[in-house]
Scaffold this motif. Structure first.
Motif, PDB file in Angstrom:
ATOM      1  N   THR A 204      50.201  47.424  59.469  1.00 13.85           N
ATOM      2  CA  THR A 204      50.895  46.371  58.724  1.00 13.85           C
ATOM      3  C   THR A 204      52.383  46.639  58.683  1.00 13.85           C
ATOM      4  O   THR A 204      53.197  45.746  58.971  1.00 13.85           O
ATOM      5  CB  THR A 204      50.328  46.256  57.291  1.00 13.85           C
ATOM      6  N   TYR A 205      52.774  47.866  58.347  1.00 13.82           N
ATOM      7  CA  TYR A 205      54.208  48.160  58.255  1.00 13.82           C
ATOM      8  C   TYR A 205      54.883  48.155  59.615  1.00 13.82           C
ATOM      9  O   TYR A 205      56.043  47.762  59.718  1.00 13.82           O
ATOM     10  CB  TYR A 205      54.444  49.469  57.499  1.00 13.82           C
TER      11      TYR A 205
ATOM     12  N   MET B  90      53.371  39.678  53.821  1.00 17.36           N
ATOM     13  CA  MET B  90      52.792  41.003  54.034  1.00 17.36           C
ATOM     14  C   MET B  90      51.293  41.004  53.746  1.00 17.36           C
ATOM     15  O   MET B  90      50.518  41.644  54.467  1.00 17.36           O
ATOM     16  CB  MET B  90      53.508  42.044  53.162  1.00 17.36           C
ATOM     17  N   LYS B  91      50.869  40.275  52.726  1.00 12.94           N
ATOM     18  CA  LYS B  91      49.441  40.185  52.414  1.00 12.94           C
ATOM     19  C   LYS B  91      48.685  39.495  53.548  1.00 12.94           C
ATOM     20  O   LYS B  91      47.575  39.883  53.890  1.00 12.94           O
ATOM     21  CB  LYS B  91      49.213  39.436  51.107  1.00 12.94           C
ATOM     22  N   THR B  92      49.293  38.471  54.119  1.00 21.19           N
ATOM     23  CA  THR B  92      48.659  37.773  55.232  1.00 21.19           C
ATOM     24  C   THR B  92      48.511  38.703  56.429  1.00 21.19           C
ATOM     25  O   THR B  92      47.451  38.748  57.072  1.00 21.19           O
ATOM     26  CB  THR B  92      49.479  36.523  55.617  1.00 21.19           C
ATOM     27  N   ILE B  93      49.554  39.450  56.739  1.00 18.79           N
ATOM     28  CA  ILE B  93      49.487  40.414  57.842  1.00 18.79           C
ATOM     29  C   ILE B  93      48.387  41.431  57.567  1.00 18.79           C
ATOM     30  O   ILE B  93      47.572  41.741  58.439  1.00 18.79           O
ATOM     31  CB  ILE B  93      50.848  41.112  58.054  1.00 18.79           C
ATOM     32  N   THR B  94      48.353  41.942  56.339  1.00 18.11           N
ATOM     33  CA  THR B  94      47.347  42.940  55.966  1.00 18.11           C
ATOM     34  C   THR B  94      45.934  42.370  56.108  1.00 18.11           C
ATOM     35  O   THR B  94      45.050  43.022  56.679  1.00 18.11           O
ATOM     36  CB  THR B  94      47.573  43.418  54.518  1.00 18.11           C
TER      37      THR B  94
ATOM     38  N   ALA C  73      30.287  38.896  53.021  1.00 19.61           N
ATOM     39  CA  ALA C  73      30.479  38.318  51.686  1.00 19.61           C
ATOM     40  C   ALA C  73      31.685  38.950  51.006  1.00 19.61           C
ATOM     41  O   ALA C  73      32.454  38.273  50.326  1.00 19.61           O
ATOM     42  CB  ALA C  73      29.220  38.518  50.840  1.00 19.61           C
ATOM     43  N   ARG C  74      31.870  40.270  51.200  1.00 21.06           N
ATOM     44  CA  ARG C  74      33.027  40.961  50.619  1.00 21.06           C
ATOM     45  C   ARG C  74      34.333  40.414  51.194  1.00 21.06           C
ATOM     46  O   ARG C  74      35.294  40.162  50.471  1.00 21.06           O
ATOM     47  CB  ARG C  74      32.921  42.470  50.855  1.00 21.06           C
ATOM     48  N   ALA C  75      34.376  40.201  52.502  1.00 21.82           N
ATOM     49  CA  ALA C  75      35.593  39.690  53.134  1.00 21.82           C
ATOM     50  C   ALA C  75      35.940  38.301  52.600  1.00 21.82           C
ATOM     51  O   ALA C  75      37.095  38.028  52.257  1.00 21.82           O
ATOM     52  CB  ALA C  75      35.425  39.642  54.655  1.00 21.82           C
ATOM     53  N   VAL C  76      34.948  37.428  52.507  1.00 21.63           N
ATOM     54  CA  VAL C  76      35.177  36.074  51.983  1.00 21.63           C
ATOM     55  C   VAL C  76      35.619  36.148  50.525  1.00 21.63           C
ATOM     56  O   VAL C  76      36.583  35.493  50.117  1.00 21.63           O
ATOM     57  CB  VAL C  76      33.929  35.180  52.135  1.00 21.63           C
ATOM     58  N   PHE C  77      34.932  36.965  49.721  1.00 22.17           N
ATOM     59  CA  PHE C  77      35.289  37.089  48.303  1.00 22.17           C
ATOM     60  C   PHE C  77      36.734  37.559  48.148  1.00 22.17           C
ATOM     61  O   PHE C  77      37.495  37.004  47.346  1.00 22.17           O
ATOM     62  CB  PHE C  77      34.336  38.062  47.592  1.00 22.17           C
ATOM     63  N   MET C  78      37.123  38.573  48.896  1.00 17.34           N
ATOM     64  CA  MET C  78      38.490  39.108  48.782  1.00 17.34           C
ATOM     65  C   MET C  78      39.529  38.064  49.195  1.00 17.34           C
ATOM     66  O   MET C  78      40.550  37.903  48.535  1.00 17.34           O
ATOM     67  CB  MET C  78      38.648  40.372  49.642  1.00 17.34           C
ATOM     68  N   LEU C  79      39.260  37.354  50.267  1.00 19.09           N
ATOM     69  CA  LEU C  79      40.239  36.372  50.739  1.00 19.09           C
ATOM     70  C   LEU C  79      40.345  35.166  49.804  1.00 19.09           C
ATOM     71  O   LEU C  79      41.448  34.729  49.480  1.00 19.09           O
ATOM     72  CB  LEU C  79      39.900  35.915  52.156  1.00 19.09           C
ATOM     73  N   VAL C  80      39.213  34.633  49.352  1.00 18.64           N
ATOM     74  CA  VAL C  80      39.225  33.407  48.546  1.00 18.64           C
ATOM     75  C   VAL C  80      39.470  33.714  47.073  1.00 18.64           C
ATOM     76  O   VAL C  80      40.419  33.198  46.469  1.00 18.64           O
ATOM     77  CB  VAL C  80      37.903  32.609  48.724  1.00 18.64           C
ATOM     78  N   ALA C  81      38.635  34.550  46.482  1.00 16.52           N
ATOM     79  CA  ALA C  81      38.697  34.766  45.031  1.00 16.52           C
ATOM     80  C   ALA C  81      39.848  35.668  44.604  1.00 16.52           C
ATOM     81  O   ALA C  81      40.427  35.464  43.543  1.00 16.52           O
ATOM     82  CB  ALA C  81      37.371  35.345  44.542  1.00 16.52           C
ATOM     83  N   VAL C  82      40.185  36.642  45.425  1.00 17.50           N
ATOM     84  CA  VAL C  82      41.226  37.590  45.030  1.00 17.50           C
ATOM     85  C   VAL C  82      42.588  37.196  45.585  1.00 17.50           C
ATOM     86  O   VAL C  82      43.575  37.159  44.856  1.00 17.50           O
ATOM     87  CB  VAL C  82      40.842  39.029  45.461  1.00 17.50           C
TER      88      VAL C  82
ATOM     89  N   GLY D  35      43.431  34.259  47.145  1.00 17.71           N
ATOM     90  CA  GLY D  35      43.787  32.857  46.977  1.00 17.71           C
ATOM     91  C   GLY D  35      43.816  32.021  48.243  1.00 17.71           C
ATOM     92  O   GLY D  35      44.364  30.921  48.256  1.00 17.71           O
ATOM     93  N   TYR D  36      43.211  32.508  49.315  1.00 14.98           N
ATOM     94  CA  TYR D  36      43.138  31.704  50.536  1.00 14.98           C
ATOM     95  C   TYR D  36      42.164  30.549  50.299  1.00 14.98           C
ATOM     96  O   TYR D  36      41.227  30.659  49.519  1.00 14.98           O
ATOM     97  CB  TYR D  36      42.629  32.548  51.715  1.00 14.98           C
TER      98      TYR D  36
END
Length: 176
Positions: free
Chosen positions: A54-55, A75-79, A127-136, A138-139
């Motif tokens: 990322t950096y 940066m969050k999007t890149i990460t 499910a974890r990937a979707v949860f992190m992107l959408v719920a955490v 904000g995608y």
């Protein structure tokens, strides 16, 4: 994170390849970047790799950043993209009709962040990937679907599945 220190002057210095400014940005944002990567991947080694990648990309591409106020989101999007790429093999999406619905009792118990973090880490990778992107993060479901190479309906159903699993797992952890 201290937003006051993330200003246009710091970004100008980073664009000019000022190593002190790059280190300052790293120090201000490393926890955010690592946390997102680790929560998506549930793997310390992969999260450290994503942190580094990322950096590298941030410092190479920051000259193209048109709106400095969007630096953290960028940066969050890149990460997130780097984490998805690193975890592609582990992001399997369960067929939801093969899993019975977790018990749906009223959920009103108190719990802390550690319990939630543990429950998130125990989610199936997709499910974890979707949860992190959408719920955490904000995608939208559309953005999440595009990033993960799935349909919007799969994103929605995986988020619902993740929430149900979290509810059950948190109850189990609280009662343990």
């Amino acid at each position: 994170m201290n937003q006051i220190q993330l200003n246009k002057e710091l970004i100008k210095q980073i664009i000019a390849q000022d190593r002190k400014a790059q280190f300052q940005l790293f120090e201000l944002t490393k926890r955010m970047v690592y946390s997102l990567a680790f929560r998506m991947l549930n793997n310390e080694d992969l999260a450290h790799d994503v942190l580094q990648e990322t950096y590298v990309e941030v410092f190479q591409q920051i000259k193209n950043l048109k709106h400095p106020e969007a630096l953290v989101s960028w940066m969050k999007t890149i990460t997130a993209r780097k984490a998805i790429k690193a975890g592609k093999k582990q992001f399997e999406f369960d067929q939801l009709d093969q899993h019975p619905d977790p018990i749906d009792n009223q959920f009103d118990s108190w719990f802390d962040g550690e319990i939630l973090d543990q429950a998130i880490r125990e989610l199936p990778p997709g499910a974890r990937a979707v949860f992190m992107l959408v719920a955490v993060e904000g995608y939208t479901h559309k953005e999440t679907a595009n990033l993960l190479g799935i349909t919007e309906s799969t994103s929605k159903s995986q988020l619902n599945y993740a929430k149900k699993l979290l509810k059950t797992r948190i109850k189990n952890l609280i009662n343990a």
